[in-house]
Design an enzyme around this catalytic site. Structure first.
Site, PDB file in Angstrom:
ATOM      1  N   GLU A 111    -101.737  24.705  21.019  1.00 41.56           N
ATOM      2  CA  GLU A 111    -101.627  25.842  20.119  1.00 41.56           C
ATOM      3  C   GLU A 111    -100.969  27.055  20.765  1.00 41.56           C
ATOM      4  O   GLU A 111    -100.173  27.755  20.127  1.00 41.56           O
ATOM      5  CB  GLU A 111    -103.012  26.208  19.569  1.00 41.56           C
ATOM      6  CG  GLU A 111    -103.669  25.090  18.781  1.00 41.56           C
ATOM      7  CD  GLU A 111    -102.857  24.652  17.562  1.00 41.56           C
ATOM      8  OE1 GLU A 111    -101.922  25.373  17.156  1.00 41.56           O
ATOM      9  OE2 GLU A 111    -103.165  23.577  17.012  1.00 41.56           O
ATOM     10  N   HIS A 163     -93.806  27.334  14.091  1.00 36.53           N
ATOM     11  CA  HIS A 163     -94.985  26.950  14.884  1.00 36.53           C
ATOM     12  C   HIS A 163     -95.298  25.469  14.686  1.00 36.53           C
ATOM     13  O   HIS A 163     -95.487  24.722  15.660  1.00 36.53           O
ATOM     14  CB  HIS A 163     -96.174  27.818  14.451  1.00 36.53           C
ATOM     15  CG  HIS A 163     -97.485  27.448  15.076  1.00 36.53           C
ATOM     16  ND1 HIS A 163     -98.109  28.227  16.021  1.00 36.53           N
ATOM     17  CD2 HIS A 163     -98.306  26.384  14.888  1.00 36.53           C
ATOM     18  CE1 HIS A 163     -99.243  27.667  16.381  1.00 36.53           C
ATOM     19  NE2 HIS A 163     -99.383  26.535  15.706  1.00 36.53           N
ATOM     20  N   GLU A 164     -95.363  25.043  13.432  1.00 36.03           N
ATOM     21  CA  GLU A 164     -95.730  23.645  13.167  1.00 36.03           C
ATOM     22  C   GLU A 164     -94.653  22.683  13.651  1.00 36.03           C
ATOM     23  O   GLU A 164     -94.963  21.609  14.185  1.00 36.03           O
ATOM     24  CB  GLU A 164     -95.987  23.452  11.675  1.00 36.03           C
ATOM     25  CG  GLU A 164     -97.113  24.308  11.116  1.00 36.03           C
ATOM     26  CD  GLU A 164     -98.408  24.191  11.894  1.00 36.03           C
ATOM     27  OE1 GLU A 164     -98.727  23.084  12.382  1.00 36.03           O
ATOM     28  OE2 GLU A 164     -99.117  25.200  12.016  1.00 36.03           O
ATOM     29  N   GLY A 195    -103.651  27.566   7.754  1.00 42.00           N
ATOM     30  CA  GLY A 195    -102.309  27.980   7.414  1.00 42.00           C
ATOM     31  C   GLY A 195    -101.401  26.778   7.267  1.00 42.00           C
ATOM     32  O   GLY A 195    -100.648  26.660   6.302  1.00 42.00           O
ATOM     33  N   ALA A 196    -101.498  25.838   8.235  1.00 35.59           N
ATOM     34  CA  ALA A 196    -100.657  24.650   8.209  1.00 35.59           C
ATOM     35  C   ALA A 196    -101.198  23.668   9.239  1.00 35.59           C
ATOM     36  O   ALA A 196    -102.032  24.026  10.084  1.00 35.59           O
ATOM     37  CB  ALA A 196     -99.203  25.003   8.515  1.00 35.59           C
ATOM     38  N   MET A 197    -100.708  22.421   9.178  1.00 34.89           N
ATOM     39  CA  MET A 197    -101.140  21.379  10.108  1.00 34.89           C
ATOM     40  C   MET A 197     -99.963  20.502  10.473  1.00 34.89           C
ATOM     41  O   MET A 197     -99.226  20.020   9.617  1.00 34.89           O
ATOM     42  CB  MET A 197    -102.255  20.542   9.467  1.00 34.89           C
ATOM     43  CG  MET A 197    -102.712  19.371  10.313  1.00 34.89           C
ATOM     44  SD  MET A 197    -103.489  19.919  11.868  1.00 34.89           S
ATOM     45  CE  MET A 197    -103.232  18.470  12.893  1.00 34.89           C
ATOM     46  N   GLU A 198     -99.817  20.256  11.780  1.00 29.77           N
ATOM     47  CA  GLU A 198     -98.607  19.671  12.353  1.00 29.77           C
ATOM     48  C   GLU A 198     -98.543  18.148  12.290  1.00 29.77           C
ATOM     49  O   GLU A 198     -98.029  17.499  13.225  1.00 29.77           O
ATOM     50  CB  GLU A 198     -98.484  20.090  13.819  1.00 29.77           C
ATOM     51  CG  GLU A 198     -99.587  19.594  14.766  1.00 29.77           C
ATOM     52  CD  GLU A 198    -100.785  20.491  14.920  1.00 29.77           C
ATOM     53  OE1 GLU A 198    -101.549  20.315  15.889  1.00 29.77           O
ATOM     54  OE2 GLU A 198    -100.962  21.387  14.072  1.00 29.77           O
ATOM     55  N   ASN A 199     -98.985  17.527  11.224  1.00 27.83           N
ATOM     56  CA  ASN A 199     -98.876  16.073  11.108  1.00 27.83           C
ATOM     57  C   ASN A 199     -97.413  15.660  11.252  1.00 27.83           C
ATOM     58  O   ASN A 199     -96.563  16.114  10.469  1.00 27.83           O
ATOM     59  CB  ASN A 199     -99.385  15.616   9.747  1.00 27.83           C
ATOM     60  CG  ASN A 199    -100.704  16.256   9.372  1.00 27.83           C
ATOM     61  OD1 ASN A 199    -101.697  16.105  10.064  1.00 27.83           O
ATOM     62  ND2 ASN A 199    -100.701  16.988   8.266  1.00 27.83           N
ATOM     63  N   GLU A 250    -107.689  17.137  11.714  1.00 28.39           N
ATOM     64  CA  GLU A 250    -108.020  17.789  12.993  1.00 28.39           C
ATOM     65  C   GLU A 250    -109.295  18.597  12.826  1.00 28.39           C
ATOM     66  O   GLU A 250    -109.451  19.347  11.860  1.00 28.39           O
ATOM     67  CB  GLU A 250    -106.889  18.723  13.443  1.00 28.39           C
ATOM     68  CG  GLU A 250    -107.129  19.260  14.841  1.00 28.39           C
ATOM     69  CD  GLU A 250    -105.972  20.121  15.366  1.00 28.39           C
ATOM     70  OE1 GLU A 250    -106.029  20.499  16.544  1.00 28.39           O
ATOM     71  OE2 GLU A 250    -105.037  20.420  14.608  1.00 28.39           O
TER      72      GLU A 250
END
Length: 884
Positions: free
Chosen positions: A355, A332-333, A296-300, A164
C-alpha cells in the site's frame, strides 16, 4: 486497495469526532471475522507440508437469488508425509468432500476452527507427491460489501466480490493466505441474460436451458485475496490506447459516465510502464464501478473494482477534486499490478509494502501525467496528520509483527501514508534513478512470487552500494517520529535527535538513522545540504553563517524539527518567498506537532497560521484551514465561537477576496477546491453573512441549473444552503439524490441532508440514514454533514449513535466496526469514559477495538492537555485580535 484520499490516523485535536470516524471508515481496508472478544485473534497458519498448485472454482450464480452452489477441485503437492490437510471455508455448508491420492479415495474426518479453519485428518498418512481434493458446497450471498455479495442498483441485482484480506474463504473453500500463490481457473454458470467477468478473459461460453457457462482462462499465479468475480447486466466502454484489451465496466444505465476514466487510463498505464520498465503484466485490464463498495478501490488483477463515485464522472459536473481523485486512485490501483500482484507480500505484516508503494507511486505518476492536480502536494498534506498521530503513545511500527490477517490494518495511516513518506524520503536520499533501479531489480527477481521487505532492502542496497537498509528499518520496525533540534554551532549547526512526544507524556527512547535535507540561507544565497544523522547528535559544517535554516528541505522528510525562535519567525514571515509549497505545507504540519509537544505556544501558532492564510498556493491555504480545524477542536468551546469567527474572517477573507467568488478562465485547477473550503469556513466558523448570502444564492442557481455553478463549490453551497433550509428543501434534496444517476451528485445531497439545523429535519436525516433508501456503505456520508457543528450537536450525535449502535452495526460493512470508538474523540473526558465503558461491554466487542480505544484515549488526553496549557494564551490572543 485504497479508500479516500484523506488521512486516517487519529491526529490530536482535530475538529470533529465524526470527521475522524469518517476519515477512517472511508479508508476501510479489511473485513473482520466475528469473534466474541475484542482482541485480534491469531490465525492458525496453514503450514507448508501441503501446498495447492492449481484450483478450479465452479459457481452457479443468480443475482436474484439469496444463495448459490459451487464446487472446487484442488491439485495438491504433499511435501512431507502427513495425515493432516488444512484449508479455509467460512460459512459454507460442505455437502461433499473427496480426498484422493494415487487414484484412490482417502477417507477423512473434518474439524472446524476459528476464522473458517478446516482441518482434515486422513485415515492414513499421505505420501509425498500429488493428491487432489474435491469439495461441493452451498452458500449464502453476503449483503454487507464483503466476500461474494449482492448489491442493488435501480432495482436490478448484481454480484461483486471483495476478498482482501481474508474473505475469499467466505465465498468458497481455499487456501486464504497470501503466500499460497498459484494458478486458478474460474467457471461461472449464470442466467443467460446476465454478464459475468473475472480476472482473465473468457476461454469459452456455452448456453443451455436459460443458463450460460463462462469458462475463464487460467490465471497466472495469484493469492486468493486477489481473485474477483462480478455478475449482472453490465455495460462496457472500450478504452483505446493501451497494449492490452481495456474496458470500463458499469452497471446498466451508467455507461455515459465512463468517458473520463477511459481517457486517463492509457496515459497512467504508460507512465507506470515507463517507471517500472516492465510491461503491464496481465492479459487484460477491466475497471469496474461498484454501486455498493466499502473501500475506494481494490487491485484485483485484470478486474479492478472501484466505488462508483470515484470511477464514474459526469464531465459537465465533475470538480477538480473529483478528477484528481479519479486519476490518483486509478493510478494507485494500477500500480498494484506490479507491486502487490506481480510480486506479493508473503504475509500481512508486509501489507505496508503493497500500500505504501502504491500510494507513493500514484502521486509520482499522477503528477507526471496530470501536473495540474498537484496530487503529490495533496498527499503531503495527508502525511502531516498521520505524522502527528504517529507521535502518540498508542502508535505502532509500520511493519507490525502479527499473526492475524486483519490486525496490521488497524492503523491504516501508517500502512499507507507513513510508508509513503519513508519511501519518498529515501528516494531523495539515494537519488531517483538509483532507487528506481533497485525497485526494478526487486520486481524482476520476485515476479509471480512472494517477497518481504528485506528482499526490497537487499535490492536497494545492491543498487546503491550502501547499507541503506539499516536506515530504512529504523523507520519500518520502530514506532514513532524522530524529533530533530537544529541549533547554531561553531562553523554551522548541530542536529540532535529524540522522539517526538506529546507534552508531559513519557515514551521509550528510540533512535533512528535519518536522511536530513538542510535548506539554509546566509541572507544572500539559499543552499541545500544532505546529511545522514546516525547518532543522537552531529555537527554539520556550513559554508557561511546562516540567517535561517529550514531543517526539512523539500518538505519530504518524515521527522519533526525545531529551530531557534528567530529562525522560526523568519521562516513563517517569509515563507512565501523562501520556501516551496511542499516546505510550507510541512512547516504548518510541523508547527502543529510542536504545539502538541509543548515546544510552541498556542498564540504563536495562531499568529503563524494567519500568515499562511494569505499564501498564494491553494493547497497551502488548505493546510492552514486544516490547522484552524485543530484550533477550533482544542480551544474554541461554543462560548468563544464569536471571537474565533473574527480570527477566521481576518485569516481567510483575504484569500477569498484574492481568488474571487466565481471561477476565472485559466485559473489553477486547485483554486476551486480551496474556494469551496473557504466558503464553508467563512460562512460556518467565520459567521460571515456576505459569504452565507452568496452560498445561498449560488445554491438556488445550482438547483435551477447545475451548470451555472462551478463544480468545485457545488458541494459547499448546497450544504451551506441547507443550514437554514426548511422541510420543502429537505424533501427536494431527498428527491434529487434518489433520482440522479451520477454517484457524486448522490453523495453531494446525502451529505447535505446532514447539514439541516432544524431539529426535526436533523431527526429525519438520521431516520433516513437507517432506511433502505441509503446503502450501508453510504450511512457515514450523512453523518459527515451532521458532525462537528457545535458542542450540543456533537453530544447529540454521540448519544444517538450509541443508542442506535445495534442497528448501525448490523448494516455497515464489518470493517467499519473497529473504528466506531472514534465517536469518543474530541475534547471531552466524559465522552471518552462513556466510549470506553460502551466498547468494553462484551456485547460491543470486536477485533481491533482495543487499539482504536487506545488512540481515542490519546487523542482526548492530548486535547485536554492542550486546552488546559494553552487555552488562556489562545483566548487572550483572540480577544486582542478582535479588538485590533
Amino acid at each position: 486497495m485504497i479508500g479516500s484520499k484523506t488521512g486516517s490516523t487519529l491526529a490530536p485535536f482535530r475538529p470533529s469526532l465524526l470527521r475522524l470516524l469518517l476519515a477512517s471508515v472511508a479508508y476501510l481496508l479489511v473485513a473482520l471475522p466475528v469473534v466474541t472478544r475484542a482482541e485480534e485473534a491469531p490465525d492458525v497458519r496453514l503450514g507448508s507440508d501441503v501446498n495447492p498448485t492449481f484450483q478450479l472454482v465452479k459457481l452457479k450464480l443468480d443475482p436474484d437469488k439469496r444463495s448459490f452452489t459451487g464446487s472446487v477441485h484442488v491439485d495438491l503437492k504433499i511435501s512431507k508425509t502427513t495425515d493432516t490437510i488444512r484449508f479455509h471455508a467460512d460459512g459454507q455448508r460442505l455437502t461433499r468432500l473427496t480426498l484422493s491420492q494415487g487414484g484412490d479415495s482417502v477417507s477423512t474426518t473434518r474439524a472446524t476452527g476459528d476464522h473458517g479453519l478446516q482441518t482434515l485428518t486422513a485415515a492414513h498418512a499421505l505420501k509425498v507427491g500429488p493428491a487432489t481434493l474435491d469439495i461441493e458446497f452451498t452458500n449464502m450471498y453476503g449483503t454487507r460489501a464483503v466476500g461474494l455479495y449482492r448489491a442493488l442498483r435501480e432495482n436490478k441485482s448484481y454480484l461483486f466480490t471483495q476478498f482482501e484480506s481474508n474473505d475469499a474463504r467466505g465465498a468458497f473453500p481455499c487456501w486464504d493466505e497470501p503466500c499460497f500463490k498459484f494458478p486458478y481457473q474460474i467457471v461461472l454458470e449464470v442466467p443467460s441474460a446476465q454478464e459475468a467477468v473475472s480476472n482473465t478473459p473468457p476461454e469459452s461460453t456455452n448456453e443451455k436451458d436459460g443458463w450460460k457457462t463462462v469458462t475463464f482462462k487460467r490465471t497466472p499465479p495469484l493469492p486468493s485475496y486477489l481473485l474477483a468475480i462480478a455478475v449482472g447486466p453490465f455495460e462496457y466502454t472500450t478504452v483505446a490506447g493501451t497494449k492490452m484489451p481495456t474496458r470500463v465496466i458499469t452497471c446498466q444505465g451508467e455507461k455515459h459516465l465512463a468517458a473520463t476514466t477511459a481517457e486517463i487510463t492509457p496515459k497512467l498505464i504508460a507512465g507506470l510502464e515507463r517507471w517500472f520498465g516492465i510491461p503491464y503484466p496481465f492479459e487484460k485490464l477491466d475497471l469496474i464501478a461498484v454501486p455498493e463498495f466499502a473501500y475506494g478501490a481494490m487491485e484485483n488483477p485484470g478486474l479492478i473494482t472501484f466505488r462508483d463515485d470515484i470511477l464514474l464522472l459526469d464531465g459537465a459536473s465533475a470538480s477538480a477534486a473529483q478528477r484528481r481523485s479519479n486519476a490518483s486512485v486509478t493510478c494507485h490501483e494500477m500500480a498494484h499490478m506490479w507491486f502487490g500482484d506481480l510480486v506479493t507480500m508473503a504475509w500481512w505484516d508486509d501489507l505496508w509494502l503493497n500500500e505504501s508503494f502504491a500510494d507513493w507511486m500514484a502521486a509520482k505518476v499522477t503528477d507526471e501525467v496530470f501536473p495540474q492536480y498537484k496530487d503529490g502536494l495533496s498527499d503531503l498534506q495527508r502525511i502531516q496528520n498521520v505524522r502527528e498521530g504517529d507521535a502518540q503513545p498508542s502508535t505502532r511500527p509500520i511493519r507490525d509483527n502479527t499473526t492475524s490477517a486483519t490486525a496490521g490494518l488497524t492503523n491504516v495511516g501508517l500502512v499507507y501514508s507513513k510508508g509513503n513518506a519513508v519511501l519518498s524520503m529515501f528516494e531523495r536520499y539515494l537519488g531517483p534513478e538509483t532507487f528506481r533501479k533497485g525497485v526494478q531489480n526487486y520486481l524482476k527477481e520476485h515476479s509471480w512470487g512472494n517477497a518481504t521487505a528485506s528482499d526490497l532492502w537487499k535490492a536497494l542496497d545492491k543498487a546503491s552500494g550502501t547499507n541503506v537498509s539499516a536506515a530504512m528499518t529504523t523507520f519500518l520496525d520502530q514506532p514513532g517520529v524522530p524529533y530533530l533540534r537544529v541549533v547554531p554551532a561553531e562553523g554551522g549547526v548541530r542536529i540532535t535527535q529524540s522522539r517526538a512526544t506529546p507534552y508531559g507524556v513519557a515514551q521509550p527512547a528510540v533512535k533512528w538513522i535519518v536522511p536530513v535535507t538542510l535548506k539554509w540561507s546566509d541572507g544572500k544565497t539559499v543552499r541545500s545540504q544532505r546529511v545522514l544523522l546516525a547518532d543522537e547528535s552531529m555537527q554539520v559544517k556550513l559554508a557561511a553563517k546562516p540567517a535561517w535554516v529550514m531543517p526539512n528541505g523539500e518538505g519530504r522528510g518524515y521527522y519533526a524539527w525545531s529551530v531557534p525562535d528567530a529562525w522560526m519567525a523568519a521562516l513563517a514571515e517569509n515563507a512565501g518567498g523562501e520556501l516551496t509549497p511542499e516546505e510550507r505545507v510541512n512547516f504548518l504540519g510541523n508547527l502543529s506537532l510542536l504545539m502538541t509537544a509543548g515546544e510552541v505556544h498556542g498564540d504563536t501558532y495562531l499568529k503563524s497560521l494567519s500568515y499562511f492564510g494569505r499564501d498564494t498556493e491553494p493547497q497551502v491555504v488548505s493546510s492552514a484551514i486544516e490547522g484552524l480545524g485543530g484550533v477550533r477542536g482544542a480551544f474554541v468551546p461554543d462560548s468563544l465561537a464569536s471571537l474565533f469567527a473574527v480570527y477566521v474572517r481576518r485569516t481567510l477573507s483575504p484569500a477569498l477576496e484574492r481568488v474571487g467568488y466565481e471561477k476565472k478562465p485559466g485559473e489553477d485547477e486547485t483554486v476551486s477546491t480551496m474556494r469551496g473550503e473557504l466558503l464553508r469556513w467563512l460562512a460556518n466558523r467565520g459567521q460571515d453573512a456576505k459569504v452565507m448570502a452568496y452560498a445561498q444564492g449560488a445554491a438556488a442557481r445550482y438547483l435551477k441549473d447545475s451548470t451555472s455553478v462551478d463544480p468545485g463549490i457545488a458541494d459547499a453551497v448546497v450544504s451551506l444552503a441547507a443550514k437554514k433550509g426548511d422541510a420543502a428543501m429537505f424533501a427536494d434534496y431527498q428527491r434529487r439524490l434518489e433520482s440522479t444517476d451520477v454517484p457524486a451528485i448522490r453523495r453531494r445531497f446525502l451529505s447535505a441532508l446532514g447539514a439541516f439545523e432544524n431539529p426535526a429535519l436533523e431527526a429525519r436525516a438520521l431516520d433516513y440514514m437507517l432506511s433502505d433508501k441509503v446503502r450501508p456503505t453510504e450511512m457515514f456520508v450523512i453523518m459527515q454533514g451532521l458532525g462537528g457543528r457545535d458542542e450540543a450537536t456533537s453530544k447529540h450525535m454521540f448519544d444517538w449513535m450509541m443508542s442506535h449502535y445495534d442497528q448501525i452495526s448490523t448494516r455497515v460493512p464489518p470493517p467499519a466496526l473497529r473504528f466506531m470508538p472514534m465517536m469518543g474523540s474530541g475534547c471531552s473526558a466524559a465522552r471518552l469514559a462513556a466510549t470506553q465503558a460502551f466498547f468494553s461491554d462484551p456485547k460491543h466487542a470486536m477485533p481491533g477495538v482495543e487499539k482504536t480505544l487506545e488512540r481515542v484515549s490519546d487523542n482526548v488526553h492530548t486535547c485536554l492537555s492542550l486546552r488546559e496549557r494553552e487555552g488562556p494564551r489562545v483566548n487572550s490572543y483572540m480577544r486582542g485580535f478582535a479588538t485590533n
